[in-house]
Motif scaffolding. Structure first.
Motif, PDB file in Angstrom:
ATOM      1  N   GLU A 126       0.383  -1.369   0.054  1.00 11.99           N
ATOM      2  CA  GLU A 126      -0.130   0.209  -0.291  1.00 11.99           C
ATOM      3  C   GLU A 126       0.352   1.548   0.008  1.00 11.99           C
ATOM      4  O   GLU A 126       2.071   1.184   0.597  1.00 11.99           O
ATOM      5  N   SER A 166      -5.334   1.700   4.897  1.00 11.08           N
ATOM      6  CA  SER A 166      -5.214   0.975   5.705  1.00 11.08           C
ATOM      7  C   SER A 166      -3.853   0.687   5.737  1.00 11.08           C
ATOM      8  O   SER A 166      -3.872  -1.016   5.803  1.00 11.08           O
ATOM      9  N   LEU A 167      -3.458   1.760   6.158  1.00 14.16           N
ATOM     10  CA  LEU A 167      -2.226   1.331   6.614  1.00 14.16           C
ATOM     11  C   LEU A 167      -1.939   0.122   8.267  1.00 14.16           C
ATOM     12  O   LEU A 167      -2.117   0.474   9.263  1.00 14.16           O
ATOM     13  N   GLY A 168      -0.788  -0.940   7.528  1.00  9.98           N
ATOM     14  CA  GLY A 168      -0.885  -2.128   9.354  1.00  9.98           C
ATOM     15  C   GLY A 168      -2.102  -2.334   8.502  1.00  9.98           C
ATOM     16  O   GLY A 168      -2.422  -3.726  10.025  1.00  9.98           O
ATOM     17  N   ARG A 169      -3.131  -2.493   8.115  1.00 10.97           N
ATOM     18  CA  ARG A 169      -3.971  -3.762   8.274  1.00 10.97           C
ATOM     19  C   ARG A 169      -4.541  -4.273   6.340  1.00 10.97           C
ATOM     20  O   ARG A 169      -3.671  -3.834   5.495  1.00 10.97           O
ATOM     21  N   ASN A 171      -5.979  -4.931   3.372  1.00 10.42           N
ATOM     22  CA  ASN A 171      -6.311  -4.191   2.260  1.00 10.42           C
ATOM     23  C   ASN A 171      -8.119  -3.742   1.930  1.00 10.42           C
ATOM     24  O   ASN A 171      -8.251  -4.732   1.653  1.00 10.42           O
TER      25      ASN A 171
HETATM   26 CA   LIG Z   1      -2.613  -1.959   4.107  1.00  8.05          CA
END
Ligand SMILES: [Ca+2]
Ligand SMILES: [Ca+2]
Ligand SMILES: [Ca+2]
Length: 347
Positions: A136, A335-338, A340
């Motif tokens: 991402e 959704s950084l860290g999660r 997509n």
């Molecule tokens: Ca993500």
């Protein structure tokens, strides 16, 4: 009579000498042939095993153990010839610490005695590099979402020494080399490229929940680029990831908002640098192109990207090195860290 005879004698002798000089072949030096005066050049180098470094040259070389020194306490046990005689293999007395930077200095001679001295940076061999891919892209920053990049862990291992480039190896604006960190398949890793410099921004070497800071999350591994100026190009960029700083390309992302019909200079890319990087990444086998020459239309489209409409792979993180792996998510879809979002932004 005597005088006349003496004159005659000396005249004859002089004539004979002159004649004989004229007949002595002139001593001509052979034409100057320089031979090989060019010293050997280092073309590649890497940590190839826990106790082994390899340095490749453009011609056959020889070297002496006494001419080598290493800043790190790994001890040099031997210097041997490698493949084709064009490679030196440096055997170490102790294991390298995975991902740890050190330098090696040495001297190598070609077979004509031309010497080259070198100081080369190495990163401790990582025996189990994690398999990760760019997942991402948060390249358009806002006050609450600074530049950041998410990676998806495809296969478990250690991040030590993995190298991310804005650009590519040998031609880059920024480089980040990961520290040692064990990651599991399915994990997410986020590299924050413009930290605020606050104390709570911590590199998470063993605890996913230890960092604060903007866009850090408790369930992903957060890392902070502290070399300064580490922004990602907003809408037109070439990013890449290597297994070591001197190693092989693992993944890449080309993104552009110019489209296939771009009439800009440099093959539609607008700058010589962007075109050169895109071409090099395609030639390295890390990205696919449709025609003979790579065009902006081969890049993942960044049209509509904002700080919360990031550029994403699908939720399955599929990687076919093709622009179609990527889409822009709707507003607030970041959704950084999660995992997509598969939702697609429609302008
Ligand atoms: Ca993500
Ligand atoms: Ca975290
Ligand atoms: Ca890829």
């Amino acid at each position: 009579m005597d005088t006349a005879w003496r004159y005659g004698f000396w005249a004859a002798a002089l004539t004979a000498m002159l004649l004989s000089w004229c007949c002595v072949p002139e001593l001509i030096s052979p034409p100057f042939e320089p031979g090989d005066l060019r010293p050997p050049a280092v073309v590649d180098w890497r940590s190839s095993a826990a106790r082994e470094l390899r340095i490749a040259f453009d011609e056959a070389v020889r070297a002496e153990l006494a001419d080598f020194a290493c800043a790190e306490d790994v001890g040099i046990a031997a210097v041997q010839a490698g493949t084709d005689g064009r490679e030196l293999v440096i055997l170490l007395e102790r294991d390298q610490e995975p991902g740890k930077a050190f330098s090696l200095s040495g001297l190598a001679f070609d077979l004509h005695g031309n010497a080259t001295s070198f100081i080369l940076p190495f990163w401790g061999h990582n025996p189990r590099p994690a398999g990760i891919a760019i997942n991402e892209l948060g390249s358009v920053a806002s006050a609450s979402h600074p530049d950041a990049l998410e990676f998806y862990v495809k296969s478990a291992g250690n991040l030590a020494g993995l190298a991310f480039y804005v650009g590519l190896r040998g031609d880059y604006d920024h480089r980040y080399i990961f520290p040692p960190c064990e990651v599991a398949a399915g994990d997410f890793v986020v590299l924050h490229l413009r930290p605020q410099g606050i104390e709570s921004e911590r590199d998470e070497l063993s605890d996913k929940g230890s960092s604060g800071g903007l866009d850090a999350t408790p369930d992903a591994w957060d890392f902070w680029y502290r070399a300064g100026g580490g922004g990602l190009p907003d809408k037109n960029g070439a990013l890449s990831l290597y297994d070591t700083p001197g190693g092989s390309i693992m993944d890449a992302l080309l993104y552009s908002d110019r489209g296939a019909d771009s009439t800009a200079n440099y093959g539609g890319f607008g700058t010589a640098s962007f075109q050169a990087r895109a071409t090099a990444i395609v030639e390295a086998g890390a990205w696919l192109k449709a025609a003979d020459r790579v065009s902006p239309g081969d890049c993942a489209s960044s049209l509509g990207i904002t700080s919360t409409r990031t550029l994403n792979r699908g939720s399955d993180s599929k990687d076919s090195d093709h622009k179609d792996d990527w889409h822009i998510v709707p507003t607030s879809g970041i959704s950084l860290g999660r995992v997509n979002s598969d939702a697609v932004y429609n302008p």
